[in-house]
Design an enzyme around this catalytic site. Structure first.
Site: not given
Length: 319
Positions: A104, A190, A253, A255
């Site tokens: 991604k 995202k 995650s 991120n």
């Protein structure tokens, strides 16, 4: 079906295990001989997937030539390696073999194009490309936790082949989509919002703040996506709001974890070093910012994230 999976990170291993569970003949590839030897010896990657045992039936190799005989080739490499890996594959994989990409992000070296475009260009347009994307943590897929995902492609046959390979009746459901633009952009952008949601958590802001940030973040992602040719409704699906929820709200995650550290005062570089793995939102922010500027699309959250990550603006000041 013979499936060749490139990449032995958490996601690569999780998908190889899923495909093996589904009864396919699976080979996993890594370019590092030491990693290959370790996985052969230990049959696990304790750093990325602690406690998950790789079945003996999955072959692990550093020889990419086996991809030539595969019915399906899966790219599960970090975003920075997609282009170079695709260039290597182009010398090996015959025309018409379906290439599935699970990374991604965007290809910053080639004008921030989507990975399906990068792969297709490397293969001279002779191989159908599928983006497999959605709300999926490798840690949960590897443990068989029920999950849904999207196989998006301009080729319906390629999307359906991918669906058939990955879907089963117990824990993994695959939907198909023709909107590969929207699915890829939702999956890439995202990560910007997830990194920002982590910053919100690190600053100690509340649920109201985070909900507003996520909702308005999705709005501007969709705005840019539609300008680039995506369908509005795609961003309300698994590869849009679904992926946004799972990435903004979970400690799986990278991120979000990096964002928490930045919110607590770390620099972006310090946060990424501490997380110890690729933080895709850092690179997606640069891509999103420049694409928005090129397209004349208003993306205030992305602009603020760019100022924090690349301009040195304190996170508290960006609120």
């Amino acid at each position: 079906m013979k499936v060749f999976v490139l990449g032995t990170g958490g996601w690569g291993i999780a998908l190889a295990m899923l495909l093996h569970q589904n009864g396919h003949e699976v080979t996993s590839w890594t370019y590092l001989q030491e990693e290959c030897d370790l996985l052969h010896r230990e049959r696990c990657n304790e750093k990325l997937l602690p406690g998950v045992v790789i079945p003996e039936g999955i072959e692990i190799t550093t020889d990419m030539s086996g991809a030539a005989k595969a019915d399906l080739v899966v790219l599960a490499v970090p975003s920075f390696a997609v282009a170079s890996t695709a260039e290597q594959l182009a010398k090996i994989v015959p025309p018409h073999t379906v290439i599935v990409n699970v990374g991604k992000g965007l290809d910053s070296k080639h004008g921030y194009c989507r990975f399906s475009e990068t792969i297709s260009n490397a293969m001279n347009g002779s191989n159908p490309v599928v983006a497999l994307t959605g709300p999926t943590h490798a840690e949960e897929v590897a443990r068989g936790i029920p999950t849904a995902i999207v196989a998006a492609s301009e080729s319906r046959a390629a999307a359906e082949l991918t669906q058939a390979a990955f879907m089963n009746d117990t824990n993994f459901r695959v939907y198909t989509s023709s909107d590969i633009i929207g699915c890829e952009l939702g999956g890439a952008f995202k990560n910007i919002i997830a990194l920002g949601a982590g910053i919100s958590d690190g600053l100690g802001l509340g649920d109201n703040s985070k909900a507003a940030f996520m909702t308005r973040g999705l709005t501007e992602i969709a705005r840019l996506g539609v300008k680039l040719g995506a369908k509005q409704e795609t961003f309300a699906g698994l590869s849009g709001v679904g992926d946004l929820i799972v990435t903004c709200c979970s400690m799986h995650s990278r991120n979000r974890r990096a964002g928490i550290l930045i919110g607590k005062g770390a620099t972006a570089q310090e946060a990424m070093k501490e997380v110890g793995a690729t933080v895709e939102g850092y690179y997606a922010t640069e891509a999103g910012y420049h694409l928005a500027q090129q397209q004349g699309v208003s993306m205030p959250i992305t602009e603020a994230m760019y100022a924090v990550l690349y301009g040195g603006m304190p996170a508290q000041e960006a609120i």
